[in-house]
Design an enzyme around this catalytic site. Sequence first.
Site, PDB file in Angstrom:
ATOM      1  N   LYS A 149      -1.603  12.031  -8.295  1.00  0.00           N
ATOM      2  CA  LYS A 149      -1.230  10.640  -8.566  1.00  0.00           C
ATOM      3  C   LYS A 149      -2.269  10.019  -9.501  1.00  0.00           C
ATOM      4  O   LYS A 149      -3.474  10.233  -9.328  1.00  0.00           O
ATOM      5  CB  LYS A 149      -1.181   9.873  -7.241  1.00  0.00           C
ATOM      6  CG  LYS A 149      -0.760   8.418  -7.380  1.00  0.00           C
ATOM      7  CD  LYS A 149      -0.707   7.743  -6.002  1.00  0.00           C
ATOM      8  CE  LYS A 149      -0.230   6.305  -6.079  1.00  0.00           C
ATOM      9  NZ  LYS A 149      -0.221   5.651  -4.751  1.00  0.00           N
ATOM     10  N   SER A 187       4.102   3.612  -3.316  1.00  0.00           N
ATOM     11  CA  SER A 187       3.764   3.616  -4.719  1.00  0.00           C
ATOM     12  C   SER A 187       3.602   5.014  -5.304  1.00  0.00           C
ATOM     13  O   SER A 187       3.609   5.177  -6.520  1.00  0.00           O
ATOM     14  CB  SER A 187       2.466   2.832  -4.922  1.00  0.00           C
ATOM     15  OG  SER A 187       1.397   3.492  -4.266  1.00  0.00           O
ATOM     16  N   SER A 212       2.348   4.323   1.130  1.00  0.00           N
ATOM     17  CA  SER A 212       2.677   4.902  -0.180  1.00  0.00           C
ATOM     18  C   SER A 212       2.757   6.422  -0.246  1.00  0.00           C
ATOM     19  O   SER A 212       3.144   6.958  -1.282  1.00  0.00           O
ATOM     20  CB  SER A 212       1.676   4.431  -1.222  1.00  0.00           C
ATOM     21  OG  SER A 212       2.032   3.146  -1.632  1.00  0.00           O
TER      22      SER A 212
END
Length: 494
Positions: free
Chosen positions: A92, A167, A191
Amino acid sequence: MIAKNEIAGKENSGLGSGLTIETIRNAIIEDRTTATALAGDYYERIRREDPEIGAFLTLCEERALAQAGQIDQMAAEGIPLPPLAGVPIAIKDVMVTRGVRTTAGSKILETFVPPYDCTAVARLEAAGAVILGKLNCDEFAMGSSNENSAYHAVHNPRDKSRVPGGSSGGSAAAVAAEMAVATLGSDTGGSIRQPASFCGVVGLKPTYGRVSRYGLIAFASSLDHIGPFARTVKDAALVLRTIAGRDPMDSTSAEVPVPDYVAELEKPVRGLKVGVAKEYFGSGLDLEVRAAVEAAIQKLAELGCEVVPVSLPHTEYAIPTYYIVATAEASSNLARFDGVRYGFRAKATTLSEMYRQTRDGGFGMEVKRRIMLGTYALSAGYYDAYYLKAQKVRTLLTRDFDEAFKKVDVIAAPTCPTPAFKLGEKVDDPLAMYLADIYTVTANLAGIPGISVPCGENHERLPIGLQLFARHFDEGTLLRVAHAFERAALVVGR
Ligand code: GLN
């Protein structure tokens, strides 16, 4: 559009799809493929699939091929291979990577190339993993749909008209579309678990302090966690085993021994107590999600677990508490992006104009909303009424779990109230978006570990996630129960 590096050579690994960490490592050891060919396969799949999914923001081909070459060299020389040898993993874009652009999904870091590696990334590479690239996410990890990325949306591989969750939407989508075998995400209020649930993969948020946050771009430091996404619980256990443990660079990383999570998986679950809290099955829960999660709990009972009702009475205050603590910490953490030290700098004639314009032009709407909310909650006159109160409620929520874990070993719940929603459906309604986190934020406030494991589909074939919680630092039991469920439910690899 973001430039991606050249795509790797076209050799084929011959391994096909459905790969796990173990199958890859064995194939390399047995000389049925090479790490270089595998990396080539994954880049080819990314080139084919990702234009319609949008999971990647940056590819780091040079770095990946250099690492793959080293693994192949070791294999050729008969040197014992490390546990993640040749495994294609993606990260990420909130974790910094030396020499590889790291944006946090924000325009303000569009040109930021960090000078060091996040500890979790460094540990993966030291264990032989091949880092393919950086994954799309909501800006500074603020969001539940990945629609707050400053770059482009991510489409759910299971239904491209829907969000992948957020997210860490890119991290979940990349695993679901097999553009990486495993990925790292971050979880501040859900997330990792929420996008895992939306995309039909496994996502684990460890205990606070279990994994170093060094090199994780901070959103809310007391709530932020790094954890893995994978197609199977065993792969998640393998990644966690690699990244967990004390790091002198993060004083909040705990000096707690890291068990062999893979060995833990094989222990029996019979006799374990599974708590079920009515607070996680109230109004707003989609009926098909409820049915799938109840069936999963029934399955755990069939495996010999004892299902025990527990009470988590302060759950209804979790969302307001989270959105005060998280925004307060975010307003402070994001003060560092001032145009002086990192990334984007607006042209202006005075210093204060430069700050103002950099932040105005560099941050997106949701980030600005959070900075304003957090600044308000921390301001004189409101601090006691909001921030201090929220901290007290956080203690009550933590005590709820402490009490429950006197009676049970794990707690089972839905990961999310609904399956993946449509792109655009909630973008104009921040409150509706915040409510999507209702079952996940509690574990961050309490610091306990949580996992989402696929437990079925609704009538539109959208994945549904079962969430499990465990005591602080008891990821072993958490993974064991998740693994037993996964095996029994035969939803592996969906
Ligand atoms: N959806 C939550 C938020 O927007 C959680 C985000 C996260 O875990 N990073 O704050």
